[in-house]
Design an enzyme around this catalytic site. Sequence first.
Site, PDB file in Angstrom:
ATOM      1  N   GLY A   1      38.390  54.685  44.615  1.00 56.52           N
ATOM      2  CA  GLY A   1      37.259  53.977  44.003  1.00 56.52           C
ATOM      3  C   GLY A   1      36.929  52.642  44.637  1.00 56.52           C
ATOM      4  O   GLY A   1      36.117  51.894  44.090  1.00 56.52           O
TER       5      GLY A   1
ATOM      6  N   HIS B   1      40.688  42.898  46.551  1.00 55.77           N
ATOM      7  CA  HIS B   1      40.347  42.218  45.285  1.00 55.77           C
ATOM      8  C   HIS B   1      41.149  42.830  44.153  1.00 55.77           C
ATOM      9  O   HIS B   1      41.481  44.008  44.166  1.00 55.77           O
ATOM     10  CB  HIS B   1      38.842  42.292  44.991  1.00 55.77           C
ATOM     11  CG  HIS B   1      38.252  43.669  45.061  1.00 55.77           C
ATOM     12  ND1 HIS B   1      37.948  44.295  46.241  1.00 55.77           N
ATOM     13  CD2 HIS B   1      37.917  44.541  44.076  1.00 55.77           C
ATOM     14  CE1 HIS B   1      37.446  45.491  46.005  1.00 55.77           C
ATOM     15  NE2 HIS B   1      37.421  45.675  44.692  1.00 55.77           N
TER      16      HIS B   1
HETATM   17  P1  DGP Z   1      35.825  48.253  43.833  1.00 57.53           P
HETATM   18  O1  DGP Z   1      34.891  49.364  43.474  1.00 57.53           O
HETATM   19  O2  DGP Z   1      37.211  48.406  43.276  1.00 57.53           O
HETATM   20  O3  DGP Z   1      35.789  48.011  45.318  1.00 57.53           O
HETATM   21  O4  DGP Z   1      35.245  46.976  43.114  1.00 57.53           O
HETATM   22  C1  DGP Z   1      34.172  46.245  43.601  1.00 57.53           C
HETATM   23  C2  DGP Z   1      33.600  45.503  42.444  1.00 57.53           C
HETATM   24  O5  DGP Z   1      32.803  44.448  42.952  1.00 57.53           O
HETATM   25  C3  DGP Z   1      32.688  46.333  41.533  1.00 57.53           C
HETATM   26  O6  DGP Z   1      33.257  46.368  40.228  1.00 57.53           O
HETATM   27  C4  DGP Z   1      31.362  45.599  41.520  1.00 57.53           C
HETATM   28  C5  DGP Z   1      31.697  44.258  42.108  1.00 57.53           C
HETATM   29  N1  DGP Z   1      30.657  43.703  42.960  1.00 57.53           N
HETATM   30  C6  DGP Z   1      30.093  44.283  44.051  1.00 57.53           C
HETATM   31  N2  DGP Z   1      29.195  43.463  44.600  1.00 57.53           N
HETATM   32  C7  DGP Z   1      29.215  42.332  43.853  1.00 57.53           C
HETATM   33  C8  DGP Z   1      28.506  41.101  43.929  1.00 57.53           C
HETATM   34  O7  DGP Z   1      27.664  40.867  44.798  1.00 57.53           O
HETATM   35  N3  DGP Z   1      28.776  40.165  42.962  1.00 57.53           N
HETATM   36  C9  DGP Z   1      29.713  40.392  41.988  1.00 57.53           C
HETATM   37  N4  DGP Z   1      29.906  39.419  41.089  1.00 57.53           N
HETATM   38  N5  DGP Z   1      30.400  41.534  41.892  1.00 57.53           N
HETATM   39  C10 DGP Z   1      30.156  42.496  42.810  1.00 57.53           C
END
Ligand code: DGP
Length: 112
Positions: free
Chosen positions: A91, A98
């Site tokens: 996922g 992160h």
């Molecule tokens: P994952 O799918 O585990 O790689 O999590 C990535 C997360 O990052 C997802 O829950 C949405 C978040 N995300 C993606 N782009 C951005 C962004 O530009 N800003 C913020 N605040 N969150 C983001």
Amino acid sequence: MSDCIFCKIASEEIPSKKVYEDEQCYAFYDLDPQAPTHFLVIPKAHIASALDINEGNSMIVGHCFAVIAKVAKERGFDSYRVVSNCGEQAGQSVFHLHFHVLAGRDMTWPPG
Ligand code: DGP
């Protein structure tokens, strides 16, 4: 890394709702929250995923967990979940390491 969205968030080139920052890591609310509280903790240094953690950079991972515990205590969380999706099948959609921190609702196990 110049084309990495989380590097740009950590350098504040792209805005986010900041939760915490220090020299090594940055924390901000997830754009697509999966719990009443859902924020991400990232190292400022670009590490693509958990698969790229090694003896040379693992100190930063420990530091991220210390920050998670500090923020959790400050906010009075006595229960929370930390998730790091590693690889597309698990996922992962953003390839900058992160840690999702989720709190404020009952969690199921297995996560699915
Ligand atoms: P994952 O799918 O585990 O790689 O999590 C990535 C997360 O990052 C997802 O829950 C949405 C978040 N995300 C993606 N782009 C951005 C962004 O530009 N800003 C913020 N605040 N969150 C983001």
